[in-house]
Design a protein around this motif. Structure first.
Motif, mmCIF file in Angstrom:
data_model
loop_
_atom_site.group_PDB
_atom_site.id
_atom_site.type_symbol
_atom_site.label_atom_id
_atom_site.label_comp_id
_atom_site.label_asym_id
_atom_site.label_seq_id
_atom_site.Cartn_x
_atom_site.Cartn_y
_atom_site.Cartn_z
ATOM 1 N N ASP A 65 0.809 -1.224 0.000
ATOM 2 C CA ASP A 65 0.000 0.000 0.000
ATOM 3 C C ASP A 65 0.839 1.269 0.000
ATOM 4 N N ALA A 66 2.181 1.140 -0.030
ATOM 5 C CA ALA A 66 3.019 2.331 0.012
ATOM 6 C C ALA A 66 3.385 2.904 -1.349
ATOM 7 N N PRO A 67 3.743 2.058 -2.363
ATOM 8 C CA PRO A 67 4.284 2.630 -3.595
ATOM 9 C C PRO A 67 3.246 3.428 -4.388
ATOM 10 N N VAL A 68 3.517 4.679 -4.598
ATOM 11 C CA VAL A 68 2.640 5.523 -5.407
ATOM 12 C C VAL A 68 3.507 6.413 -6.270
ATOM 13 N N SER A 69 3.194 6.522 -7.555
ATOM 14 C CA SER A 69 3.935 7.435 -8.416
ATOM 15 C C SER A 69 2.948 8.294 -9.178
ATOM 16 N N ARG A 70 3.397 9.465 -9.580
ATOM 17 C CA ARG A 70 2.561 10.381 -10.332
ATOM 18 C C ARG A 70 2.963 10.360 -11.796
ATOM 19 N N ASN A 71 2.009 10.174 -12.660
ATOM 20 C CA ASN A 71 2.277 10.204 -14.083
ATOM 21 C C ASN A 71 2.331 11.644 -14.545
ATOM 22 N N ALA A 72 3.460 12.056 -15.122
ATOM 23 C CA ALA A 72 3.665 13.472 -15.438
ATOM 24 C C ALA A 72 2.745 13.950 -16.556
ATOM 25 N N ASP A 73 2.256 13.019 -17.384
ATOM 26 C CA ASP A 73 1.439 13.429 -18.519
ATOM 27 C C ASP A 73 -0.038 13.577 -18.155
ATOM 28 N N THR A 74 -0.555 12.625 -17.373
ATOM 29 C CA THR A 74 -1.988 12.628 -17.102
ATOM 30 C C THR A 74 -2.331 13.125 -15.708
ATOM 31 N N TYR A 75 -1.323 13.245 -14.833
ATOM 32 C CA TYR A 75 -1.515 13.668 -13.458
ATOM 33 C C TYR A 75 -2.443 12.733 -12.682
ATOM 34 N N SER A 76 -2.645 11.530 -13.187
ATOM 35 C CA SER A 76 -3.446 10.552 -12.463
ATOM 36 C C SER A 76 -2.524 9.718 -11.581
ATOM 37 N N THR A 77 -3.052 9.223 -10.506
ATOM 38 C CA THR A 77 -2.258 8.416 -9.592
ATOM 39 C C THR A 77 -2.183 6.986 -10.080
ATOM 40 N N ILE A 78 -0.974 6.469 -10.175
ATOM 41 C CA ILE A 78 -0.763 5.071 -10.541
ATOM 42 C C ILE A 78 -0.094 4.384 -9.361
ATOM 43 N N ARG A 79 -0.707 3.344 -8.887
ATOM 44 C CA ARG A 79 -0.184 2.604 -7.743
ATOM 45 C C ARG A 79 0.422 1.291 -8.217
ATOM 46 N N VAL A 80 1.661 1.056 -7.857
ATOM 47 C CA VAL A 80 2.347 -0.185 -8.202
ATOM 48 C C VAL A 80 2.419 -1.051 -6.949
ATOM 49 N N THR A 81 1.897 -2.262 -7.035
ATOM 50 C CA THR A 81 1.878 -3.159 -5.893
ATOM 51 C C THR A 81 2.432 -4.518 -6.280
ATOM 52 N N ARG A 82 2.799 -5.261 -5.268
ATOM 53 C CA ARG A 82 3.240 -6.626 -5.496
ATOM 54 C C ARG A 82 2.031 -7.558 -5.463
ATOM 55 N N VAL A 83 1.975 -8.448 -6.423
ATOM 56 C CA VAL A 83 0.856 -9.379 -6.550
ATOM 57 C C VAL A 83 1.176 -10.658 -5.795
ATOM 58 N N THR A 84 0.245 -11.125 -4.994
ATOM 59 C CA THR A 84 0.431 -12.370 -4.250
ATOM 60 C C THR A 84 0.081 -13.561 -5.147
ATOM 61 N N PRO A 85 0.538 -14.758 -4.768
ATOM 62 C CA PRO A 85 0.165 -15.945 -5.551
ATOM 63 C C PRO A 85 -1.351 -16.114 -5.670
ATOM 64 N N ALA A 145 5.453 3.371 -14.966
ATOM 65 C CA ALA A 145 5.370 3.383 -13.506
ATOM 66 C C ALA A 145 6.050 2.159 -12.912
ATOM 67 N N ILE A 146 5.884 1.007 -13.550
ATOM 68 C CA ILE A 146 6.521 -0.216 -13.058
ATOM 69 C C ILE A 146 8.037 -0.138 -13.200
ATOM 70 N N ILE A 147 8.526 0.392 -14.315
ATOM 71 C CA ILE A 147 9.973 0.520 -14.502
ATOM 72 C C ILE A 147 10.566 1.445 -13.446
ATOM 73 N N ARG A 148 9.918 2.579 -13.194
ATOM 74 C CA ARG A 148 10.401 3.495 -12.152
ATOM 75 C C ARG A 148 10.389 2.810 -10.787
ATOM 76 N N HIS A 149 9.323 2.078 -10.523
ATOM 77 C CA HIS A 149 9.202 1.367 -9.257
ATOM 78 C C HIS A 149 10.331 0.345 -9.103
ATOM 79 N N ALA A 150 10.598 -0.400 -10.182
ATOM 80 C CA ALA A 150 11.660 -1.402 -10.148
ATOM 81 C C ALA A 150 13.021 -0.757 -9.906
ATOM 82 N N LEU A 151 13.272 0.403 -10.502
ATOM 83 C CA LEU A 151 14.529 1.116 -10.280
ATOM 84 C C LEU A 151 14.667 1.533 -8.815
ATOM 85 N N GLU A 152 13.570 1.965 -8.216
ATOM 86 C CA GLU A 152 13.610 2.353 -6.809
ATOM 87 C C GLU A 152 13.863 1.141 -5.907
ATOM 88 N N LEU A 153 13.226 0.022 -6.222
ATOM 89 C CA LEU A 153 13.459 -1.197 -5.450
ATOM 90 C C LEU A 153 14.919 -1.614 -5.530
#
Length: 362
Positions: free
Chosen positions: A177-197, A299-307
């Protein structure tokens, strides 16, 4: 056969070549004939011990008792065999040794109940492509590859931090519930989360419309519900959703690993930069099985770079690069370079590899 100087001469017949199961004591010989495979060296000798201990079929070809060829067959999913790391001593190539190793690998895979064998071959490796065709393999998909270096990467000023305490265990690095990034083009919130099995089935429905295989580096398996659930348990299966919970994109990220080289784009170094003796290694990760909308993929690529950067900080290892691989004919493939460019992210395109496949009748 050995000549009077003790070196190995070319065998006059294939009957002088013996293919057998690999043994621990073969490692020095394997290191000797693989150390200069590429400009940066080779991974085979370093991986050899893990191959032997990992439940794989590892074969060597020997002449006069000396190993001159090696290959490994892994079994990453039920009924699926993965061929990797085939090498032959340079002066003994074009003698049919690679063919002998491959035939042994196919026979071993069939005995273990594999229904399909696969291998990943570089687009310009015509020798291996010819060998694969001779053995009955066919190319089933092209994989486009690029790397995104962590050096110089900065988070967008409008982004919220993707990670908090980087000292938490690796599995907890992807907060649900923590990872949140802002899309610079649409200004909409995109949340990247880890998917469980347990949630992997929902991702499967979206992924199966765009991609056929599951992988995040050099090993690929069929995209099935079972394989996706296992990947969610063993690696980092990521999903990008908008603020309404709509699925935008997904990808599979590997656990970080240490490399002794990174890609630089330098022609003089063969596109690789190796760590000098005594210098720190690089922490890298793979990102593959990418699908979905461009903004979600970014958003996923940015998230992966941060991880990856957080893990490098925790382990006190030099941040390396994110190795991105995507099915070349998937809808997401064409938009990745342009979205990285527009986002100001540095990257290097490496061309394509081919995923080759052989169906077995048990």
């Amino acid at each position: 056969m050995k000549d009077r100087s003790g070196t190995i001469s070319k065998p006059s017949e294939r009957s002088n070549v013996l293919v057998r199961r690999a043994r621990v004591e073969d490692k020095p010989h394997i290191r000797a004939f693989t150390e200069n495979t590429f400009a940066w060296g080779d991974y085979v000798a370093d991986a050899f011990s893990d191959w032997l201990d990992g439940g794989n079929d590892v074969y060597v070809a020997e002449v006069s008792g000396i190993p001159v060829g090696v290959t490994c067959v892994a079994y990453p999913a039920e009924g699926e065999a993965w061929f990797q790391g085939i090498r032959v001593k340079s002066e003994l190539r074009r003698m049919g040794i690679a063919s002998m190793l491959t035939r042994a690998s196919i026979a071993g895979a069939r005995k273990r109940g594999a229904r399909v064998c696969r291998a990943n071959i570089d687009y310009d490796n015509y020798g291996s492509q010819g060998l694969a065709q001779t053995m009955g393999f066919r190319q089933v998909v092209r994989i486009a590859e690029l790397t995104v270096p962590l050096a110089g990467y900065t988070r967008l000023s409008g982004d919220a931090p993707l990670l908090g305490d980087t000292s938490v265990p690796r599995k907890a690095l992807v907060s649900r519930d923590a990872p949140v990034s802002r899309n610079a083009d649409t200004y909409s919130t995109i949340r990247v989360t880890r998917v469980t099995p347990e949630e992997a089935g929902l991702l499967f429905e979206a992924a199966s419309r765009e991609i056929r295989y599951l992988g995040c580096e050099y090993v690929w398996v069929s995209l099935t519900r079972q394989n996706l659930a296992r990947a969610a348990a063993e690696e980092w299966l990521l999903a990008a959703k908008d603020e309404c919970g709509k699925m935008l994109a997904g990808a599979l990220m590997s656990s970080p690993y240490v490399e002794d080289h990174v890609h630089t784009g330098s022609e003089d170094s063969g596109g690789q930069q190796a760590a000098e003796e005594g210098e720190p290694k690089y922490l890298c990760a793979g990102l593959g099985s990418i699908f979905g909308a461009t903004e979600g993929v970014l958003a996923i690529i940015r998230h992966a770079l941060e991880l990856l950067r957080a893990e490098a900080t925790k382990k006190n290892i030099t941040p390396g690069e994110l190795f991105v691989s995507v099915e070349a004919e998937s809808p997401a493939a064409g938009g990745i370079p342009s979205c990285l460019r527009e986002a100001g992210l540095d990257f290097q395109v490496h061309g394509e590899t081919g995923l080759w496949e052989l169906s077995l009748s048990i």
